[in-house]
Design a protein around this motif. Sequence first.
Motif, PDB file in Angstrom:
ATOM      1  N   LEU A 125       0.820  -1.210   0.000  1.00 33.44           N
ATOM      2  CA  LEU A 125       0.000   0.000   0.000  1.00 33.44           C
ATOM      3  C   LEU A 125       0.856   1.263   0.000  1.00 33.44           C
ATOM      4  CD1 LEU A 125      -2.615  -1.262   2.567  1.00 33.44           C
ATOM      5  CD2 LEU A 125      -3.098  -0.751   0.176  1.00 33.44           C
ATOM      6  N   THR A 126       1.977   1.207   0.700  1.00 34.49           N
ATOM      7  CA  THR A 126       2.880   2.351   0.731  1.00 34.49           C
ATOM      8  C   THR A 126       3.426   2.641  -0.656  1.00 34.49           C
ATOM      9  OG1 THR A 126       3.496   1.891   3.031  1.00 34.49           O
ATOM     10  CG2 THR A 126       4.999   3.272   1.747  1.00 34.49           C
ATOM     11  N   GLN A 127       3.819   1.603  -1.379  1.00 34.90           N
ATOM     12  CA  GLN A 127       4.371   1.785  -2.717  1.00 34.90           C
ATOM     13  C   GLN A 127       3.375   2.460  -3.653  1.00 34.90           C
ATOM     14  OE1 GLN A 127       5.873  -1.943  -4.224  1.00 34.90           O
ATOM     15  NE2 GLN A 127       7.604  -1.979  -2.812  1.00 34.90           N
ATOM     16  N   ARG A 128       2.099   2.205  -3.423  1.00 31.74           N
ATOM     17  CA  ARG A 128       1.066   2.787  -4.285  1.00 31.74           C
ATOM     18  C   ARG A 128       0.434   4.040  -3.670  1.00 31.74           C
ATOM     19  NH1 ARG A 128      -1.403  -2.005  -7.848  1.00 31.74           N
ATOM     20  NH2 ARG A 128      -2.643  -0.237  -8.560  1.00 31.74           N
ATOM     21  N   ARG A 129       1.011   4.507  -2.573  1.00 38.18           N
ATOM     22  CA  ARG A 129       0.543   5.715  -1.881  1.00 38.18           C
ATOM     23  C   ARG A 129      -0.934   5.598  -1.495  1.00 38.18           C
ATOM     24  NH1 ARG A 129       3.537  10.519  -5.444  1.00 38.18           N
ATOM     25  NH2 ARG A 129       5.657   9.709  -5.170  1.00 38.18           N
ATOM     26  N   LEU A 130      -1.287   4.433  -1.015  1.00 40.10           N
ATOM     27  CA  LEU A 130      -2.661   4.172  -0.603  1.00 40.10           C
ATOM     28  C   LEU A 130      -2.803   3.935   0.899  1.00 40.10           C
ATOM     29  CD1 LEU A 130      -3.847   1.837  -3.511  1.00 40.10           C
ATOM     30  CD2 LEU A 130      -4.573   4.191  -3.066  1.00 40.10           C
ATOM     31  N   LEU A 131      -1.705   3.977   1.612  1.00 45.09           N
ATOM     32  CA  LEU A 131      -1.783   3.674   3.038  1.00 45.09           C
ATOM     33  C   LEU A 131      -2.636   4.702   3.776  1.00 45.09           C
ATOM     34  CD1 LEU A 131      -0.777   1.563   5.059  1.00 45.09           C
ATOM     35  CD2 LEU A 131       1.166   3.057   5.544  1.00 45.09           C
ATOM     36  N   ASP A 132      -2.590   5.956   3.338  1.00 46.49           N
ATOM     37  CA  ASP A 132      -3.371   6.986   4.029  1.00 46.49           C
ATOM     38  C   ASP A 132      -4.862   6.913   3.697  1.00 46.49           C
ATOM     39  OD1 ASP A 132      -3.222   7.856   1.422  1.00 46.49           O
ATOM     40  OD2 ASP A 132      -2.664   9.920   1.907  1.00 46.49           O
ATOM     41  N   THR A 137      -8.452  -4.070   9.524  1.00 48.40           N
ATOM     42  CA  THR A 137      -9.255  -4.792  10.500  1.00 48.40           C
ATOM     43  C   THR A 137      -8.759  -6.225  10.606  1.00 48.40           C
ATOM     44  OG1 THR A 137     -10.970  -5.724   9.040  1.00 48.40           O
ATOM     45  CG2 THR A 137     -11.234  -3.429   9.707  1.00 48.40           C
ATOM     46  N   ALA A 138      -9.061  -6.854  11.740  1.00 49.14           N
ATOM     47  CA  ALA A 138      -8.736  -8.266  11.935  1.00 49.14           C
ATOM     48  C   ALA A 138      -9.460  -8.765  13.171  1.00 49.14           C
ATOM     49  CB  ALA A 138      -7.226  -8.476  12.096  1.00 49.14           C
ATOM     50  N   PHE A 139      -9.746 -10.053  13.191  1.00 49.79           N
ATOM     51  CA  PHE A 139     -10.250 -10.692  14.400  1.00 49.79           C
ATOM     52  C   PHE A 139      -9.103 -11.049  15.338  1.00 49.79           C
ATOM     53  CE2 PHE A 139     -13.837 -11.449  11.544  1.00 49.79           C
ATOM     54  CZ  PHE A 139     -14.919 -11.210  12.380  1.00 49.79           C
ATOM     55  N   ASP A 140      -7.898 -11.120  14.800  1.00 47.60           N
ATOM     56  CA  ASP A 140      -6.708 -11.506  15.557  1.00 47.60           C
ATOM     57  C   ASP A 140      -6.025 -10.252  16.094  1.00 47.60           C
ATOM     58  OD1 ASP A 140      -4.458 -14.158  15.280  1.00 47.60           O
ATOM     59  OD2 ASP A 140      -3.881 -12.208  16.085  1.00 47.60           O
ATOM     60  N   LEU A 141      -5.995 -10.098  17.395  1.00 47.23           N
ATOM     61  CA  LEU A 141      -5.436  -8.894  17.998  1.00 47.23           C
ATOM     62  C   LEU A 141      -3.927  -8.814  17.802  1.00 47.23           C
ATOM     63  CD1 LEU A 141      -6.291  -6.367  19.487  1.00 47.23           C
ATOM     64  CD2 LEU A 141      -6.041  -7.599  21.657  1.00 47.23           C
ATOM     65  N   GLU A 142      -3.250  -9.953  17.725  1.00 44.83           N
ATOM     66  CA  GLU A 142      -1.805  -9.938  17.477  1.00 44.83           C
ATOM     67  C   GLU A 142      -1.502  -9.372  16.090  1.00 44.83           C
ATOM     68  OE1 GLU A 142       0.114 -13.638  18.209  1.00 44.83           O
ATOM     69  OE2 GLU A 142      -0.589 -13.789  20.273  1.00 44.83           O
ATOM     70  N   THR A 143      -2.341  -9.702  15.125  1.00 36.91           N
ATOM     71  CA  THR A 143      -2.182  -9.144  13.786  1.00 36.91           C
ATOM     72  C   THR A 143      -2.255  -7.621  13.836  1.00 36.91           C
ATOM     73  OG1 THR A 143      -3.065 -11.086  12.649  1.00 36.91           O
ATOM     74  CG2 THR A 143      -3.277  -8.977  11.504  1.00 36.91           C
ATOM     75  N   LEU A 144      -3.216  -7.100  14.570  1.00 40.39           N
ATOM     76  CA  LEU A 144      -3.362  -5.650  14.687  1.00 40.39           C
ATOM     77  C   LEU A 144      -2.188  -5.031  15.432  1.00 40.39           C
ATOM     78  CD1 LEU A 144      -7.181  -5.529  15.469  1.00 40.39           C
ATOM     79  CD2 LEU A 144      -6.058  -4.894  13.316  1.00 40.39           C
ATOM     80  N   SER A 149       2.677  -1.526  14.768  1.00 40.23           N
ATOM     81  CA  SER A 149       4.124  -1.276  14.697  1.00 40.23           C
ATOM     82  C   SER A 149       4.562  -0.905  13.290  1.00 40.23           C
ATOM     83  CB  SER A 149       4.890  -2.524  15.159  1.00 40.23           C
ATOM     84  OG  SER A 149       4.595  -2.838  16.508  1.00 40.23           O
ATOM     85  N   SER A 150       3.974  -1.586  12.285  1.00 38.82           N
ATOM     86  CA  SER A 150       4.383  -1.362  10.891  1.00 38.82           C
ATOM     87  C   SER A 150       3.839  -0.055  10.326  1.00 38.82           C
ATOM     88  CB  SER A 150       3.900  -2.524  10.015  1.00 38.82           C
ATOM     89  OG  SER A 150       4.449  -3.748  10.425  1.00 38.82           O
ATOM     90  N   ALA A 151       2.639   0.332  10.761  1.00 42.79           N
ATOM     91  CA  ALA A 151       1.997   1.529  10.224  1.00 42.79           C
ATOM     92  C   ALA A 151       1.302   2.267  11.362  1.00 42.79           C
ATOM     93  CB  ALA A 151       1.009   1.144   9.133  1.00 42.79           C
ATOM     94  N   PRO A 152       2.062   2.918  12.243  1.00 37.87           N
ATOM     95  CA  PRO A 152       1.501   3.465  13.476  1.00 37.87           C
ATOM     96  C   PRO A 152       0.433   4.530  13.287  1.00 37.87           C
ATOM     97  CG  PRO A 152       3.783   4.164  13.154  1.00 37.87           C
ATOM     98  CD  PRO A 152       3.525   3.100  12.158  1.00 37.87           C
ATOM     99  N   ALA A 153       0.368   5.170  12.130  1.00 31.47           N
ATOM    100  CA  ALA A 153      -0.634   6.224  11.924  1.00 31.47           C
ATOM    101  C   ALA A 153      -1.886   5.720  11.212  1.00 31.47           C
ATOM    102  CB  ALA A 153      -0.022   7.364  11.110  1.00 31.47           C
ATOM    103  N   THR A 154      -1.918   4.431  10.880  1.00 26.13           N
ATOM    104  CA  THR A 154      -3.031   3.882  10.112  1.00 26.13           C
ATOM    105  C   THR A 154      -4.141   3.392  11.038  1.00 26.13           C
ATOM    106  OG1 THR A 154      -1.467   3.180   8.401  1.00 26.13           O
ATOM    107  CG2 THR A 154      -3.665   2.196   8.339  1.00 26.13           C
ATOM    108  N   PRO A 155      -5.405   3.754  10.776  1.00 25.52           N
ATOM    109  CA  PRO A 155      -6.506   3.314  11.645  1.00 25.52           C
ATOM    110  C   PRO A 155      -6.620   1.790  11.705  1.00 25.52           C
ATOM    111  CG  PRO A 155      -7.213   5.081  10.192  1.00 25.52           C
ATOM    112  CD  PRO A 155      -5.861   4.662   9.719  1.00 25.52           C
ATOM    113  N   LEU A 156      -6.927   1.294  12.895  1.00 30.32           N
ATOM    114  CA  LEU A 156      -7.059  -0.141  13.139  1.00 30.32           C
ATOM    115  C   LEU A 156      -8.386  -0.412  13.828  1.00 30.32           C
ATOM    116  CD1 LEU A 156      -3.517  -0.780  14.685  1.00 30.32           C
ATOM    117  CD2 LEU A 156      -4.178  -1.134  12.299  1.00 30.32           C
TER     118      LEU A 156
END
Length: 244
Positions: A125-132, A137-144, A149-156
Amino acid sequence: MTDIASHRGGARLWPENSRLAFRNSAAMAVDFIEFDIHRSRDGVLVVHHDPLLGRTSAGMGAIADKDWAELREVALLRTSDETIPSLDEVLDILEPSGIKLRIELKNRGDGSRYPGIEAEVVEALTQRRLLDRTTFTAFDLETLGELASSAPATPLIWLISEKVLAAPARDLGALCRKARMAGVPEIAVRISQAEDADAEICRREAIRYGLFAVHEEADIKQAFAAGVSAFTTDRPDLAVALRP
């Protein structure tokens, strides 16, 4: 304002997670298009809900056990000539629309996570400038937690499964606190499990509150009346028509 997310591209209107669904949903007055990601054996990010083939697509077996060369030829059911799309193919459709993306990262059929998939999706998503434009979303809290950590400003958004909310005793406040400790600012509850006090519980815990599986007219009206942050629906057309 409550956001509308077209679930799997509008799964009661068109074949779910299909190119047709994404093209049509992108032309609607929805806020998000929601879709799901798995990973092939050789590392390609694949848009498909189930970990196994067979319900919405031809064939059988686990996506995680097949290479992309095979998966790209698998027919999507209820379509004339479509096959399972990759993440890149879906982004090719959605990127020009300007619509926001609500992406669910899935686990394998045995419940295990795909190692490193979070960083791979963020990078794509970063490469395509779509992260913003993306909410994860996920059912797995560890995934979130990994995504935090990988995208701290992205809504979860933590999707609360029926089992998690029901047992050992329904304690939405405790789940809110668990989400906050993991760096996740929003939860979503299946509407069939939602209770009138849930929005206030989340407000007290400083956690945003949303719903999922909001497909019927009465449920859509309930979601709007409750003023939830967002909800996913297989009937985006109905949700748009009913929006206050």
